[in-house]
Motif scaffolding. Structure first.
Motif, PDB file in Angstrom:
ATOM      1  N   ALA A  12       0.992  -1.072   0.242  1.00  0.00           N
ATOM      2  CA  ALA A  12      -0.091   0.132  -0.100  1.00  0.00           C
ATOM      3  C   ALA A  12       0.977   1.190  -0.066  1.00  0.00           C
ATOM      4  N   GLU A  13       0.393   2.255  -0.542  1.00  0.00           N
ATOM      5  CA  GLU A  13       1.079   3.631  -0.205  1.00  0.00           C
ATOM      6  C   GLU A  13       0.426   4.419   0.650  1.00  0.00           C
ATOM      7  N   GLY A  48      -0.426   4.239   4.972  1.00  0.00           N
ATOM      8  CA  GLY A  48      -0.653   3.333   6.119  1.00  0.00           C
ATOM      9  C   GLY A  48       0.828   2.433   6.265  1.00  0.00           C
ATOM     10  N   GLU A  49       0.702   1.372   6.613  1.00  0.00           N
ATOM     11  CA  GLU A  49       1.647   0.434   7.269  1.00  0.00           C
ATOM     12  C   GLU A  49       2.626  -0.244   5.807  1.00  0.00           C
ATOM     13  N   ASN A  96       3.051   5.203  15.926  1.00  0.00           N
ATOM     14  CA  ASN A  96       3.728   6.964  15.523  1.00  0.00           C
ATOM     15  C   ASN A  96       4.444   6.905  13.878  1.00  0.00           C
ATOM     16  N   ARG A 113       5.872   8.885  10.925  1.00  0.00           N
ATOM     17  CA  ARG A 113       6.331  10.121  10.879  1.00  0.00           C
ATOM     18  C   ARG A 113       7.038  10.348   9.425  1.00  0.00           C
ATOM     19  N   PRO A 114       7.375  11.363   8.676  1.00  0.00           N
ATOM     20  CA  PRO A 114       7.745  11.400   7.561  1.00  0.00           C
ATOM     21  C   PRO A 114       9.216  10.608   7.445  1.00  0.00           C
ATOM     22  N   ALA A 115       9.379  10.002   6.206  1.00  0.00           N
ATOM     23  CA  ALA A 115      10.746   9.164   6.181  1.00  0.00           C
ATOM     24  C   ALA A 115      12.092  10.181   6.254  1.00  0.00           C
ATOM     25  N   ALA A 165       8.236  -5.305   7.918  1.00  0.00           N
ATOM     26  CA  ALA A 165       8.908  -5.200   6.799  1.00  0.00           C
ATOM     27  C   ALA A 165       9.571  -4.024   6.352  1.00  0.00           C
ATOM     28  N   ASN A 166      10.573  -4.118   5.541  1.00  0.00           N
ATOM     29  CA  ASN A 166      11.257  -2.818   5.273  1.00  0.00           C
ATOM     30  C   ASN A 166      12.105  -2.168   6.509  1.00  0.00           C
ATOM     31  N   ARG A 217      11.044   1.084  10.490  1.00  0.00           N
ATOM     32  CA  ARG A 217      10.754   0.843   9.324  1.00  0.00           C
ATOM     33  C   ARG A 217      10.386   1.542   8.286  1.00  0.00           C
ATOM     34  N   ARG A 218      10.403   1.373   7.223  1.00  0.00           N
ATOM     35  CA  ARG A 218       9.991   2.341   5.970  1.00  0.00           C
ATOM     36  C   ARG A 218       8.623   1.714   6.016  1.00  0.00           C
ATOM     37  N   ALA A 219       7.607   2.774   5.985  1.00  0.00           N
ATOM     38  CA  ALA A 219       6.015   2.347   5.446  1.00  0.00           C
ATOM     39  C   ALA A 219       5.629   2.946   4.268  1.00  0.00           C
ATOM     40  N   ALA A 220       4.296   2.468   3.873  1.00  0.00           N
ATOM     41  CA  ALA A 220       3.812   3.237   2.850  1.00  0.00           C
ATOM     42  C   ALA A 220       4.976   3.424   1.590  1.00  0.00           C
ATOM     43  N   GLN A 221       5.408   2.550   1.184  1.00  0.00           N
ATOM     44  CA  GLN A 221       6.637   2.577  -0.104  1.00  0.00           C
ATOM     45  C   GLN A 221       7.244   3.665   0.070  1.00  0.00           C
ATOM     46  N   GLY A 222       7.977   3.667   1.319  1.00  0.00           N
ATOM     47  CA  GLY A 222       9.075   4.566   1.387  1.00  0.00           C
ATOM     48  C   GLY A 222       8.705   6.056   1.735  1.00  0.00           C
ATOM     49  N   ARG A 223       7.229   6.290   1.971  1.00  0.00           N
ATOM     50  CA  ARG A 223       7.127   7.796   2.212  1.00  0.00           C
ATOM     51  C   ARG A 223       6.959   7.962   3.596  1.00  0.00           C
ATOM     52  N   ALA A 224       7.052   7.019   4.730  1.00  0.00           N
ATOM     53  CA  ALA A 224       6.872   7.117   6.008  1.00  0.00           C
ATOM     54  C   ALA A 224       8.002   6.360   6.722  1.00  0.00           C
ATOM     55  N   ASP A 225       8.090   6.601   8.148  1.00  0.00           N
ATOM     56  CA  ASP A 225       8.911   5.833   8.930  1.00  0.00           C
ATOM     57  C   ASP A 225       7.945   5.475  10.083  1.00  0.00           C
ATOM     58  N   VAL A 226       8.298   4.329  10.580  1.00  0.00           N
ATOM     59  CA  VAL A 226       7.618   3.931  11.655  1.00  0.00           C
ATOM     60  C   VAL A 226       8.646   3.043  12.568  1.00  0.00           C
TER      61      VAL A 226
END
Lengths: 262, 392
Positions: free
Chosen positions: A99-100, A102-103, A197, A199-201, B195-196, B207-216
């Motif tokens: 998915a683009e 969420g997780e 939480n 946050r932006p990458a 994953a990631n 982890r990278r989430a949402a195909q690299g757009r976010a971190d968690v």
């Protein structure tokens, strides 16, 4: 013959707005191209809210039968989708790889395949054909390579970004299309990522290519350019330049063997 | 430096003193922070940095005399492990890749903190390097080569899970390799999966989430999929890598591997190509270019000029408004290196070029550049390839 494409809301790379997800759109495109030849129908399936803007994009791409499983924001969709799929009984289920929003762990196709007792073929770039209840597809490997794999139907195929580009969105189709709402699932639970939480990458630290092989920090220069960073061959003949280029290509394993004569 | 008198080249030394910042950057691997006031003062007072040992070494052009002695690495033995951590490398190409070593490094780091041991599960015969990668035990399972066989492998991993009860299972997060196996395993066993992952520690993962757009970030899951460069590989120490017996399972796989598709260079999309032969304004003999691309089995590409002039289709354009390429080897013929083109090749690992103009930006970008006529060099390359024992 039914092909179901699981469609999720994507996130635009520049603005972050909901739009069609890239891999899901490619999956839909593969389904739309495959279905006419097999006299099948394409059904789009989305779990979420009816006012999702991304659904218009999928309608505009050409998905005529788009069905919605109503689901609260942030709730787990696996059981609801599995229930809808057992009712529809498709031969093929196409999804994106992750998915683009969420997780984005990419677990959903695997969980659905396990729940439905279907095979799963990941990383598909092309669907070669469907004959006698067996689907054949091309899997994308690194370096532009492809591998042909086959599995019995029903099968879940996750479509990679190497698949052909999706068709552009036609505005008339987008605004005139209808989304069929399926009955809401009996009971859904919040997803396991509640309270996480996001946050932006952050920018990941880049690893230095030199690693541990330098002799006291001067090794890169002490080797006198033999390692070849930034070598310029001036005032050499064409044959010498050609030989140097081919030697370098050979050391990189892109060219197998070159004449050693001369 | 002792030994016979070294012959120095005053021009090279002068260039090095003038470009001292680049010289130091190349030596240490990072760029020094600029201090404009110091630079201005140095220029005003005509001070040039003195780098005598460095400049002498380079101008003499001698390779480093320090011979590579085979170093005997110390052996680290885990005597009474509290548990086991299983790592499953991809072994693409039949050897431990950098990504595999990163995964083993992550396993090693977790094991050292928890007092556990690392077991590596190799789906290939006789692959060296498990001891250098950090494995205490090693299970080599009969490979079947390059074939796609995930169901049998997952069944084996399940059997190993019941046998060894590992604390964690680590795999490289690749689409059809470890990432596929890990997700299948998680779906079958119901274990938690992260994953990631790009940072792994005993307190949790990032982890990278949402195909690299976010971190968690969250606590450690049972199954961890590690991104490339997601952990430091093990260096400077050897581990035991004692062999263990492989499990025996009976499976009835539903997925058939019908083999690799023979891909011609013409079939490979430009964005995925590993070796690109790119032609620009400096190429006159286009039939020769196409013959050379065929002989090298290289994917054809071109600059905007070549495409606008109609010598190559638009799909072959490399650059900011064309395709961004990530080839391992990029050979540019007669391309001057406009900024937009260089943007297209930022992720290329090795750039080679042939150009008549020694001052063009492509020469600066290239790792190996030849100053000469592209037509003559192409002809010479073709002759060398045709006279060789084999082709590409």
């Amino acid at each position: 013959m039914k092909i179901v494409v699981l469609l999720s809301a994507g996130s635009h790379p520049a603005s972050g707005r909901p739009c069609r997800a890239d891999q899901d759109a490619r999956a839909l495109q593969l389904a739309l191209q495959l279905a006419p030849g097999l006299e099948g129908s394409v059904i789009g399936l989305h779990a979420g809210r009816a006012d999702q803007p991304a659904l218009q994009d999928y309608l505009g791409q050409g998905c005529e039968d788009l069905r919605l499983v109503p689901l609260e924001c942030g709730h787990d969709m696996t059981a609801a989708l599995a229930h809808a799929l057992t009712e529809i009984r498709p031969d093929l289920i196409l999804t994106g790889m992750a998915a683009e929003r969420g997780e984005g762990s990419g677990m959903l196709p695997y969980l659905l395949a396990d729940m439905l007792g279907a095979s799963i073929l990941p990383g598909i770039a092309e669907i070669s054909g469907l004959k006698d209840d067996r689907v054949t597809a091309r899997q994308a490997l690194p370096g532009g390579q492809r591998r042909e794999i086959a599995a019995p139907c029903p099968a879940v195929l996750t479509i990679a970004g190497n698949a052909p580009d999706p068709a552009p969105i036609v505005h008339r189709r987008a605004i005139q299309g209808q989304v069929t709402e399926l009955p809401a699932p009996a009971r859904t639970e919040p997803g396991h990522d509640q309270g996480w939480n996001y946050r932006p990458a952050a920018k990941r630290p880049k690893r230095l290519a030199s690693g541990g092989k330098k002799a006291g920090g001067l090794g890169a220069i002490m080797s006198g350019g033999a390692a070849g960073g930034g070598t310029v061959m001036d005032r050499h003949s064409a044959e010498e330049i050609a030989r140097a280029l081919l030697d370098r290509l050979q050391s990189l394993n892109v060219v197998t063997s070159v004449s050693r004569e001369k | 430096m002792t030994g016979p008198a070294l012959r120095r080249d005053p021009r090279t030394e002068r260039d090095l003193r003038r470009n001292w910042r680049d010289a130091i950057a190349a030596a240490v691997g990072y760029t020094l922070r600029k201090n404009p006031r110091a630079d201005r003062d140095a220029r005003r007072n005509r001070i040039e940095p003195r780098l005598t040992p460095l400049t002498t070494a380079i101008s003499a052009g001698r390779a480093t005399p320090a011979a590579e002695k085979p170093v005997d690495l110390p052996l680290a033995v885990v005597s009474a492990p509290t548990g086991w951590i299983i790592a499953v490398p991809d072994l693409a190409g039949g050897a431990y890749t950098a990504h595999d070593r990163d995964v083993l490094g992550a396993a090693r780091a977790l094991a050292d903190v928890m007092g556990a041991g690392v077991v590596t599960v190799e789906f290939a015969d006789d692959v060296p390097g498990a001891d250098l990668a950090g494995a205490d035990r090693r299970i080599a399972i009969d490979g079947g080569g390059d074939a796609y066989d995930p169901e049998r492998r997952v069944a084996m991993l399940e059997s190993l899970m019941t046998e060894h009860q590992p604390l964690h299972i680590l795999l490289p997060d690749t689409a059809v390799g470890g990432g596929d196996l890990g997700r299948r395993l998680a779906a079958r066993t119901g274990e938690s999966l992260a994953a990631n992952c790009w940072r792994v520690g005993d307190r949790g993962v990032i982890r990278r989430a949402a195909q690299g757009r976010a971190d968690v970030s969250h606590d450690l899951s049972r199954i961890l999929l590690i991104l490339p460069e997601g952990a430091e590989p093990v260096t400077g120490v050897r581990h035991a890598a004692e062999p263990l017996d492989p499990p025996t399972v009976q499976t009835n796989p539903a997925i058939d591997d019908l083999g690799r598709v023979a891909m011609d260079a013409g079939d490979i999309p430009l964005a995925e190509a590993e070796f690109i032969l790119s032609a620009g304004n400096g190429v006159q003999d286009w039939p020769l270019y196409h013959r050379l691309a065929l002989a090298l089995n290289a994917v054809e590409g071109g600059s905007r000029v070549a495409v606008d002039d109609g010598f190559l289709p638009r799909a072959r354009q490399v650059g900011a408004s064309g395709t961004l390429v990530r080839a391992r080897a990029y050979l540019a013929l007669g391309i001057s290196g406009a900024p937009q083109h260089l943007q297209g090749i930022t992720d290329c690992e090795n750039v080679l070029t042939v150009n008549l103009d020694p001052a063009c930006p492509m020469i600066k970008r290239a790792d190996l550049a030849g100053i000469g006529d592209t037509g003559q060099v192409m002809q010479a390359m073709l002759e060398l390839l045709e006279n060789g024992e084999g082709s590409a």
